[in-house]
Design a protein around this motif. Structure first.
Motif, mmCIF file in Angstrom:
data_model
loop_
_atom_site.group_PDB
_atom_site.id
_atom_site.type_symbol
_atom_site.label_atom_id
_atom_site.label_comp_id
_atom_site.label_asym_id
_atom_site.label_seq_id
_atom_site.Cartn_x
_atom_site.Cartn_y
_atom_site.Cartn_z
ATOM 1 N N ARG A 58 0.824 -1.213 0.000
ATOM 2 C CA ARG A 58 0.000 0.000 0.000
ATOM 3 C C ARG A 58 0.861 1.267 0.000
ATOM 4 O O ARG A 58 0.468 2.278 -0.588
ATOM 5 C CB ARG A 58 -0.959 -0.007 1.189
ATOM 6 N N SER A 59 2.021 1.206 0.629
ATOM 7 C CA SER A 59 2.924 2.358 0.596
ATOM 8 C C SER A 59 3.464 2.569 -0.820
ATOM 9 O O SER A 59 3.542 3.704 -1.310
ATOM 10 C CB SER A 59 4.082 2.153 1.578
ATOM 11 N N THR A 60 3.804 1.478 -1.484
ATOM 12 C CA THR A 60 4.257 1.559 -2.875
ATOM 13 C C THR A 60 3.151 2.117 -3.766
ATOM 14 O O THR A 60 3.383 2.985 -4.620
ATOM 15 C CB THR A 60 4.686 0.169 -3.377
ATOM 16 N N GLU A 61 1.924 1.621 -3.549
ATOM 17 C CA GLU A 61 0.768 2.102 -4.314
ATOM 18 C C GLU A 61 0.549 3.597 -4.088
ATOM 19 O O GLU A 61 0.254 4.347 -5.023
ATOM 20 C CB GLU A 61 -0.473 1.322 -3.900
ATOM 21 N N LYS A 62 0.712 4.035 -2.842
ATOM 22 C CA LYS A 62 0.513 5.458 -2.530
ATOM 23 C C LYS A 62 1.548 6.317 -3.252
ATOM 24 O O LYS A 62 1.214 7.388 -3.789
ATOM 25 C CB LYS A 62 0.586 5.678 -1.025
ATOM 26 N N CYS A 63 2.797 5.879 -3.275
ATOM 27 C CA CYS A 63 3.829 6.618 -4.016
ATOM 28 C C CYS A 63 3.414 6.798 -5.477
ATOM 29 O O CYS A 63 3.513 7.896 -6.039
ATOM 30 C CB CYS A 63 5.162 5.869 -3.967
ATOM 31 N N LEU A 64 2.944 5.726 -6.076
ATOM 32 C CA LEU A 64 2.616 5.751 -7.502
ATOM 33 C C LEU A 64 1.384 6.592 -7.814
ATOM 34 O O LEU A 64 1.223 7.078 -8.934
ATOM 35 C CB LEU A 64 2.399 4.320 -8.001
ATOM 36 N N SER A 65 0.508 6.782 -6.818
ATOM 37 C CA SER A 65 -0.748 7.497 -7.071
ATOM 38 C C SER A 65 -0.706 8.970 -6.671
ATOM 39 O O SER A 65 -1.677 9.691 -6.881
ATOM 40 C CB SER A 65 -1.894 6.810 -6.319
ATOM 41 N N LEU A 66 0.404 9.424 -6.114
ATOM 42 C CA LEU A 66 0.485 10.815 -5.667
ATOM 43 C C LEU A 66 0.277 11.791 -6.821
ATOM 44 O O LEU A 66 0.750 11.567 -7.937
ATOM 45 C CB LEU A 66 1.849 11.087 -5.019
ATOM 46 N N GLY A 67 -0.392 12.909 -6.519
ATOM 47 C CA GLY A 67 -0.588 13.954 -7.509
ATOM 48 C C GLY A 67 0.368 15.111 -7.333
ATOM 49 O O GLY A 67 0.195 16.173 -7.936
ATOM 50 N N VAL A 68 1.394 14.910 -6.482
ATOM 51 C CA VAL A 68 2.408 15.944 -6.240
ATOM 52 C C VAL A 68 3.773 15.375 -6.616
ATOM 53 O O VAL A 68 3.952 14.154 -6.689
ATOM 54 C CB VAL A 68 2.407 16.390 -4.762
ATOM 55 N N PRO A 69 4.749 16.235 -6.883
ATOM 56 C CA PRO A 69 6.088 15.737 -7.221
ATOM 57 C C PRO A 69 6.664 14.878 -6.099
ATOM 58 O O PRO A 69 6.482 15.172 -4.917
ATOM 59 C CB PRO A 69 6.907 17.023 -7.403
ATOM 60 N N MET A 70 7.367 13.826 -6.484
ATOM 61 C CA MET A 70 8.038 12.967 -5.514
ATOM 62 C C MET A 70 9.451 12.683 -5.984
ATOM 63 O O MET A 70 9.663 12.250 -7.117
ATOM 64 C CB MET A 70 7.282 11.654 -5.316
ATOM 65 N N VAL A 71 10.407 12.940 -5.109
ATOM 66 C CA VAL A 71 11.816 12.664 -5.384
ATOM 67 C C VAL A 71 12.321 11.718 -4.306
ATOM 68 O O VAL A 71 12.272 12.040 -3.119
ATOM 69 C CB VAL A 71 12.657 13.949 -5.388
#
Length: 315
Positions: free
Chosen positions: A179-192
């Motif tokens: 679920r944490s991996t899924e959340k990373c992939l679904s974010l609508g904000v930049p992620m680095v």
């Protein structure tokens, strides 16, 4: 004084000789000063040559160096006004994964990462950076907050893997990581995401499924540790060096394979020799990446992540 690794023994011998000469030299002795300068030059060249030709197993040792900067060091040296947020609102607060609101320069961000600890007491408190289900659920909660308030997410990954204990499995370790991996992939904000030391297995991926994945020059990133791989293939951990070479775990290998997007250089001799310089260099790279991603809208960011991960491994 820096702790030397096994492959650094010739450098350690030179450094010890320099210290001995300084302690025994007569003040103002030109002959001794000239000899010290000669040895320093030789030591610096040997250090640079050694680190320019590290094997994957040697890079693994560098990535695990006890004096390498940890999450708390990056927070202290890179981020301002850090406000830690604790708990998963379900079970408890996992100290292996820490996060909260912060600023990097003029940018407001949500920063999340693994903390290994730097002495016996803190290593036990932080469980050696091995996250439990409540840690990954806390990360999900913080990413939800970042999404709600339109804040970029920065993750600093440094773990040998998620905690493999029975209690973690009973509380849904695999589900929490997924679920944490899924959340990373679904974010609508930049992620680095940045692999700053070890990036081990799903415990790392759960915080690193970002559209931009960076690695420090001597960090490693793999599905299993070299020792674990060797124990499966050869029934012994003694072939960890062979496994490390075959697994393609270095930043240089992974950049060629398009698993990561950018290698951030470390000071000569590794991040542990000049943590301040390493932290400053990483801060500049993170800022550049966030500013570039800020031009994209939510759908573009999600599409970028999808394309990135679906394309890994294609020929």
């Amino acid at each position: 004084m820096t702790s030397f690794l096994d492959f650094e023994k010739p450098i350690a011998a030179l450094e010890s000789r320099i210290i001995e000469l300084r302690e025994t030299a007569d003040e103002g002795s030109l002959d001794i000063e000239a000899e010290i300068a000669k040895l320093q030059t030789k030591s610096a060249k040997m250090l640079a040559d050694t680190y320019a030709n590290l094997t994957p197993w040697q890079k693994t040792q560098v990535a695990r160096h006890p004096e390498r900067p940890h999450f708390k060091d990056f927070i202290a040296g890179l981020f301002d006004k850090f406000i830690p947020l604790g708990g998963d609102r379900n079970f408890g607060d996992d100290q292996a994964i820490i996060g909260g609101f912060a600023r990097i320069g003029d940018l407001r961000v949500m920063v999340i990462g693994h903390e290994k600890g730097d002495d016996t007491q803190s290593r036990l408190r932080h469980n050696f950076g091995m996250g439990k289900p409540e840690g990954y659920r806390k990360a999900i909660r913080l990413m939800d907050l970042a999404d709600r308030f339109s804040l970029p997410v920065v993750t600093l990954v440094d773990t040998s893997g998620a905690f493999p204990g029975v209690s973690a499995e009973e509380r849904g370790q695999a589900e929490a990581i997924a679920r944490s991996t899924e959340k990373c992939l679904s974010l609508g904000v930049p992620m680095v995401a940045v692999i700053v030391g070890e990036g081990g297995s799903g415990g790392a991926v759960a915080l690193a499924a970002a559209e931009r994945v960076l690695m420090l020059e001597h960090a490693v990133y793999s599905v299993i540790s070299p020792e674990g791989c060797a124990s499966i293939l050869w029934r012994t951990g003694d072939k960890a060096d062979v496994a490390a070479d075959a697994m393609k775990i270095t930043a240089q290998n992974l950049k060629e394979l398009d698993v990561i997007d950018r290698i951030v250089p470390e000071p000569v001799g590794g991040a542990h020799r000049d943590p301040s310089l390493c932290i400053a260099t990483l801060g500049q790279a993170i800022t550049e990446e966030i500013n570039a991603l800020a031009q994209l809208d939510r759908s573009d960011l999600r599409a970028m992540r999808r394309e990135k991960f679906l394309n890994i491994g294609t020929i």
